[in-house]
Design a protein around this motif. Sequence first.
Motif, PDB file in Angstrom:
ATOM      1  N   ILE A 108      35.752  85.893  58.896  1.00 42.54           N
ATOM      2  CA  ILE A 108      36.101  84.778  58.002  1.00 42.54           C
ATOM      3  C   ILE A 108      35.764  83.451  58.668  1.00 42.54           C
ATOM      4  O   ILE A 108      35.160  82.556  58.058  1.00 42.54           O
ATOM      5  N   ARG A 109      36.159  83.327  59.935  1.00 43.13           N
ATOM      6  CA  ARG A 109      35.897  82.075  60.672  1.00 43.13           C
ATOM      7  C   ARG A 109      34.392  81.814  60.774  1.00 43.13           C
ATOM      8  O   ARG A 109      33.936  80.691  60.559  1.00 43.13           O
ATOM      9  N   VAL A 146      43.985  78.476  58.737  1.00 39.73           N
ATOM     10  CA  VAL A 146      44.567  79.493  57.845  1.00 39.73           C
ATOM     11  C   VAL A 146      43.826  80.822  57.911  1.00 39.73           C
ATOM     12  O   VAL A 146      44.159  81.758  57.179  1.00 39.73           O
ATOM     13  N   VAL A 147      42.854  80.939  58.787  1.00 42.04           N
ATOM     14  CA  VAL A 147      41.999  82.138  58.826  1.00 42.04           C
ATOM     15  C   VAL A 147      42.811  83.407  59.079  1.00 42.04           C
ATOM     16  O   VAL A 147      42.650  84.420  58.374  1.00 42.04           O
ATOM     17  N   GLU A 148      43.678  83.380  60.083  1.00 39.19           N
ATOM     18  CA  GLU A 148      44.427  84.606  60.410  1.00 39.19           C
ATOM     19  C   GLU A 148      45.352  85.012  59.264  1.00 39.19           C
ATOM     20  O   GLU A 148      45.528  86.215  58.986  1.00 39.19           O
ATOM     21  N   THR A 149      45.945  84.039  58.601  1.00 36.99           N
ATOM     22  CA  THR A 149      46.829  84.357  57.485  1.00 36.99           C
ATOM     23  C   THR A 149      46.048  84.988  56.338  1.00 36.99           C
ATOM     24  O   THR A 149      46.484  85.979  55.735  1.00 36.99           O
ATOM     25  N   LEU A 150      44.873  84.453  56.032  1.00 39.69           N
ATOM     26  CA  LEU A 150      44.033  85.054  54.998  1.00 39.69           C
ATOM     27  C   LEU A 150      43.627  86.473  55.380  1.00 39.69           C
ATOM     28  O   LEU A 150      43.578  87.373  54.522  1.00 39.69           O
ATOM     29  N   SER A 151      43.349  86.694  56.651  1.00 37.79           N
ATOM     30  CA  SER A 151      42.973  88.026  57.111  1.00 37.79           C
ATOM     31  C   SER A 151      44.097  89.023  56.870  1.00 37.79           C
ATOM     32  O   SER A 151      43.867  90.139  56.375  1.00 37.79           O
TER      33      SER A 151
END
Length: 278
Positions: free
Chosen positions: A15-16, A37-42
């Motif tokens: 995503i990143r 917010v990348v980790e949360t979306l993952s």
Amino acid sequence: MSNTVTDLTQLAGAIRLETLKALTGLGFGHYGGCMSVVETLSVLYGEVMRIDPGDPDWPERDYFVLSKGHAGPALYSVLALKGYFPLEQLQTLNQNGTRLPSHPDRLLTRGVDATTGSLGQGVSIAAGMALSHQLAKRSNRVFCILGDGELNEGQCWEAFQFIAHHNLHNLTLFIDYNKQQLDGTLDEVIKPFDLAGKFRAFGFEVQTVRGDDIAAIRDAVLPERSGEQRPLVVILDSLKGQGVAYLENLKNSHHLRLTPDVRSEIEKAIAELEAAYV
């Protein structure tokens, strides 16, 4: 669905990477708030949410609202990676005729549940979704990410009071507490004071986790909540530009227009991510 932290870390890296490539191809954009917010979306799209990329309007799906709509490019990246539309479409970000505008538009982008961008309004949309599911006795869950600067909007706090009053335990809020907004740090613009204390006073259960701690984010939200539990808010103790050292160290990475020097640094970060995740 059950994924390991390693799987979700891999998805976060992708995503990143795709978000950086799309923004850098465009030459400008909201780098900092996308990265945080990348980790949360993952976690949400990689494990927690019930979704069907082949049928984005599946009635039994869980819903996601990106109230901080300027992080739209990160949302587009996870949607593409999950198969809602071709990955190549990310390179049309914010260009004439695109289906991927700078902020999410549910009428344009496959997989987007709510049009957002006017700060403060997304959380009200999420509250309405959650209430409709509750009244209809449906099991759909709703997840919503807000920015910490967005909390300056009074509409957010009206929505929070509404959510707690109606005990919308099927709605989980995330606060991207990256401590910066467009005009500077939170403490410079409007001090947030005790965020966790304020949410508790508004009737929420509160958990604070590191914004890049995939295991902690997953553990906070994976169990479905019951009517005996209060609505949950997860405060993400994150960094603006999270996961990209150059962006993390900028004084303000909220929105960047790429000079040759900045482009060079971000292209280095893209190369490092490609080596790690491709």
